[in-house]
Design a protein around this motif. Structure first.
Motif, PDB file in Angstrom:
ATOM      1  N   ILE A  24       5.571   0.723   9.997  1.00  0.00           N
ATOM      2  CA  ILE A  24       5.435   2.152  10.274  1.00  0.00           C
ATOM      3  C   ILE A  24       4.621   2.390  11.542  1.00  0.00           C
ATOM      4  CG2 ILE A  24       4.385   4.298   9.415  1.00  0.00           C
ATOM      5  CD1 ILE A  24       7.050   3.585   8.119  1.00  0.00           C
ATOM      6  N   THR A  25       3.532   1.643  11.708  1.00  0.00           N
ATOM      7  CA  THR A  25       2.689   1.811  12.892  1.00  0.00           C
ATOM      8  C   THR A  25       3.448   1.466  14.161  1.00  0.00           C
ATOM      9  OG1 THR A  25       0.745   1.285  11.562  1.00  0.00           O
ATOM     10  CG2 THR A  25       0.487   1.168  13.929  1.00  0.00           C
ATOM     11  N   HIS A  26       4.244   0.394  14.126  1.00  0.00           N
ATOM     12  CA  HIS A  26       5.031   0.030  15.309  1.00  0.00           C
ATOM     13  C   HIS A  26       6.092   1.090  15.614  1.00  0.00           C
ATOM     14  CE1 HIS A  26       3.494  -3.846  16.523  1.00  0.00           C
ATOM     15  NE2 HIS A  26       3.471  -4.237  15.254  1.00  0.00           N
ATOM     16  N   CYS A  27       6.745   1.595  14.591  1.00  0.00           N
ATOM     17  CA  CYS A  27       7.753   2.638  14.798  1.00  0.00           C
ATOM     18  C   CYS A  27       7.125   3.904  15.356  1.00  0.00           C
ATOM     19  CB  CYS A  27       8.478   2.954  13.493  1.00  0.00           C
ATOM     20  SG  CYS A  27       9.528   1.627  12.898  1.00  0.00           S
ATOM     21  N   LEU A  28       6.023   4.322  14.788  1.00  0.00           N
ATOM     22  CA  LEU A  28       5.355   5.531  15.264  1.00  0.00           C
ATOM     23  C   LEU A  28       4.774   5.330  16.660  1.00  0.00           C
ATOM     24  CD1 LEU A  28       3.603   6.807  12.030  1.00  0.00           C
ATOM     25  CD2 LEU A  28       5.663   7.693  13.126  1.00  0.00           C
ATOM     26  N   ASN A  29       4.344   4.121  16.969  1.00  0.00           N
ATOM     27  CA  ASN A  29       3.846   3.828  18.314  1.00  0.00           C
ATOM     28  C   ASN A  29       4.925   4.080  19.354  1.00  0.00           C
ATOM     29  OD1 ASN A  29       1.309   3.212  19.117  1.00  0.00           O
ATOM     30  ND2 ASN A  29       1.492   1.012  18.856  1.00  0.00           N
ATOM     31  N   GLY A  30       6.125   3.600  19.094  1.00  0.00           N
ATOM     32  CA  GLY A  30       7.234   3.830  20.015  1.00  0.00           C
ATOM     33  C   GLY A  30       7.585   5.299  20.129  1.00  0.00           C
ATOM     34  N   TYR A  31       7.536   5.998  19.018  1.00  0.00           N
ATOM     35  CA  TYR A  31       7.842   7.431  19.026  1.00  0.00           C
ATOM     36  C   TYR A  31       6.775   8.198  19.797  1.00  0.00           C
ATOM     37  CZ  TYR A  31       8.406  12.192  17.377  1.00  0.00           C
ATOM     38  OH  TYR A  31       8.558  13.547  17.314  1.00  0.00           O
ATOM     39  N   TRP A  32       5.501   7.894  19.519  1.00  0.00           N
ATOM     40  CA  TRP A  32       4.422   8.609  20.199  1.00  0.00           C
ATOM     41  C   TRP A  32       4.423   8.325  21.695  1.00  0.00           C
ATOM     42  CZ3 TRP A  32       0.847   6.741  15.802  1.00  0.00           C
ATOM     43  CH2 TRP A  32       0.892   7.657  14.750  1.00  0.00           C
ATOM     44  N   VAL A  44      -5.915   5.572  17.442  1.00  0.00           N
ATOM     45  CA  VAL A  44      -5.790   5.494  15.980  1.00  0.00           C
ATOM     46  C   VAL A  44      -4.790   4.408  15.596  1.00  0.00           C
ATOM     47  CG1 VAL A  44      -4.990   6.734  13.930  1.00  0.00           C
ATOM     48  CG2 VAL A  44      -6.497   7.867  15.566  1.00  0.00           C
ATOM     49  N   SER A  45      -3.671   4.366  16.290  1.00  0.00           N
ATOM     50  CA  SER A  45      -2.634   3.379  15.993  1.00  0.00           C
ATOM     51  C   SER A  45      -3.156   1.954  16.201  1.00  0.00           C
ATOM     52  CB  SER A  45      -1.427   3.634  16.884  1.00  0.00           C
ATOM     53  OG  SER A  45      -0.479   2.620  16.739  1.00  0.00           O
ATOM     54  N   ASN A  46      -3.818   1.719  17.314  1.00  0.00           N
ATOM     55  CA  ASN A  46      -4.356   0.383  17.588  1.00  0.00           C
ATOM     56  C   ASN A  46      -5.465   0.017  16.612  1.00  0.00           C
ATOM     57  OD1 ASN A  46      -2.600  -0.050  19.700  1.00  0.00           O
ATOM     58  ND2 ASN A  46      -4.012   0.797  21.210  1.00  0.00           N
ATOM     59  N   SER A  47      -6.254   0.999  16.219  1.00  0.00           N
ATOM     60  CA  SER A  47      -7.309   0.748  15.237  1.00  0.00           C
ATOM     61  C   SER A  47      -6.718   0.357  13.887  1.00  0.00           C
ATOM     62  CB  SER A  47      -8.188   1.981  15.080  1.00  0.00           C
ATOM     63  OG  SER A  47      -8.834   2.272  16.289  1.00  0.00           O
ATOM     64  N   LEU A  48      -5.626   1.021  13.500  1.00  0.00           N
ATOM     65  CA  LEU A  48      -4.959   0.671  12.242  1.00  0.00           C
ATOM     66  C   LEU A  48      -4.467  -0.770  12.265  1.00  0.00           C
ATOM     67  CD1 LEU A  48      -2.879   3.829  11.277  1.00  0.00           C
ATOM     68  CD2 LEU A  48      -4.708   2.770   9.975  1.00  0.00           C
ATOM     69  N   LEU A  49      -3.871  -1.168  13.379  1.00  0.00           N
ATOM     70  CA  LEU A  49      -3.377  -2.545  13.473  1.00  0.00           C
ATOM     71  C   LEU A  49      -4.515  -3.553  13.423  1.00  0.00           C
ATOM     72  CD1 LEU A  49      -0.474  -2.249  16.042  1.00  0.00           C
ATOM     73  CD2 LEU A  49      -0.310  -2.759  13.607  1.00  0.00           C
ATOM     74  N   LEU A  50      -5.667  -3.196  13.980  1.00  0.00           N
ATOM     75  CA  LEU A  50      -6.814  -4.103  13.933  1.00  0.00           C
ATOM     76  C   LEU A  50      -7.340  -4.282  12.517  1.00  0.00           C
ATOM     77  CD1 LEU A  50      -8.843  -3.080  17.096  1.00  0.00           C
ATOM     78  CD2 LEU A  50      -7.719  -5.264  16.664  1.00  0.00           C
ATOM     79  N   PHE A  56      -3.956  -8.415   5.674  1.00  0.00           N
ATOM     80  CA  PHE A  56      -2.781  -9.179   5.267  1.00  0.00           C
ATOM     81  C   PHE A  56      -3.081 -10.673   5.245  1.00  0.00           C
ATOM     82  CE2 PHE A  56       0.906 -11.716   6.417  1.00  0.00           C
ATOM     83  CZ  PHE A  56       1.742 -11.422   5.354  1.00  0.00           C
ATOM     84  N   PHE A  57      -3.692 -11.188   6.305  1.00  0.00           N
ATOM     85  CA  PHE A  57      -3.968 -12.623   6.359  1.00  0.00           C
ATOM     86  C   PHE A  57      -5.010 -13.041   5.329  1.00  0.00           C
ATOM     87  CE2 PHE A  57      -2.078 -12.252  10.660  1.00  0.00           C
ATOM     88  CZ  PHE A  57      -1.034 -13.136  10.442  1.00  0.00           C
ATOM     89  N   SER A  58      -5.942 -12.169   5.014  1.00  0.00           N
ATOM     90  CA  SER A  58      -6.911 -12.473   3.958  1.00  0.00           C
ATOM     91  C   SER A  58      -6.220 -12.580   2.609  1.00  0.00           C
ATOM     92  CB  SER A  58      -7.991 -11.393   3.895  1.00  0.00           C
ATOM     93  OG  SER A  58      -8.719 -11.362   5.083  1.00  0.00           O
ATOM     94  N   LEU A  59      -5.308 -11.669   2.331  1.00  0.00           N
ATOM     95  CA  LEU A  59      -4.568 -11.722   1.069  1.00  0.00           C
ATOM     96  C   LEU A  59      -3.667 -12.946   0.998  1.00  0.00           C
ATOM     97  CD1 LEU A  59      -3.618  -7.959   0.657  1.00  0.00           C
ATOM     98  CD2 LEU A  59      -5.258  -9.259  -0.708  1.00  0.00           C
ATOM     99  N   ALA A  60      -3.034 -13.288   2.119  1.00  0.00           N
ATOM    100  CA  ALA A  60      -2.174 -14.468   2.147  1.00  0.00           C
ATOM    101  C   ALA A  60      -3.004 -15.739   1.947  1.00  0.00           C
ATOM    102  CB  ALA A  60      -1.408 -14.529   3.461  1.00  0.00           C
TER     103      ALA A  60
END
Length: 69
Positions: A24-32, A44-50, A56-60
């Motif tokens: 969703i973040t990647h899709c919205l990034n392209g749209y924005w 905000v978008s870059n902060s979410l990805l950070l 995700f990697f912690s859970l994996a």
């Protein structure tokens, strides 16, 4: 013969949810980028990805099995 191990549902949900948020973040990034040049949205978008990727990697890593290497 390999034993079937019980999956941890909250870990599966967390991994799936973080993958969904990344998509969703990647899709919205392209749209924005095509609609608005607002730097606050990019921040905000870059902060979410950070935040999302380490979760995700912690859970994996939480369910990683060293015996299968």
């Amino acid at each position: 013969m390999e034993k079937h191990r019980k999956r941890i549902e909250w870990v599966d949900f967390g991994k799936g949810f973080t993958i969904f948020l990344v998509v969703i973040t990647h899709c919205l990034n392209g749209y924005w980028d095509s609609v608005s040049r607002d730097q606050n949205i990019a921040y905000v978008s870059n902060s979410l990805l950070l935040i999302i990727m380490p979760i995700f990697f912690s859970l994996a890593g939480f369910v990683f099995n060293h015996g299968r290497l």
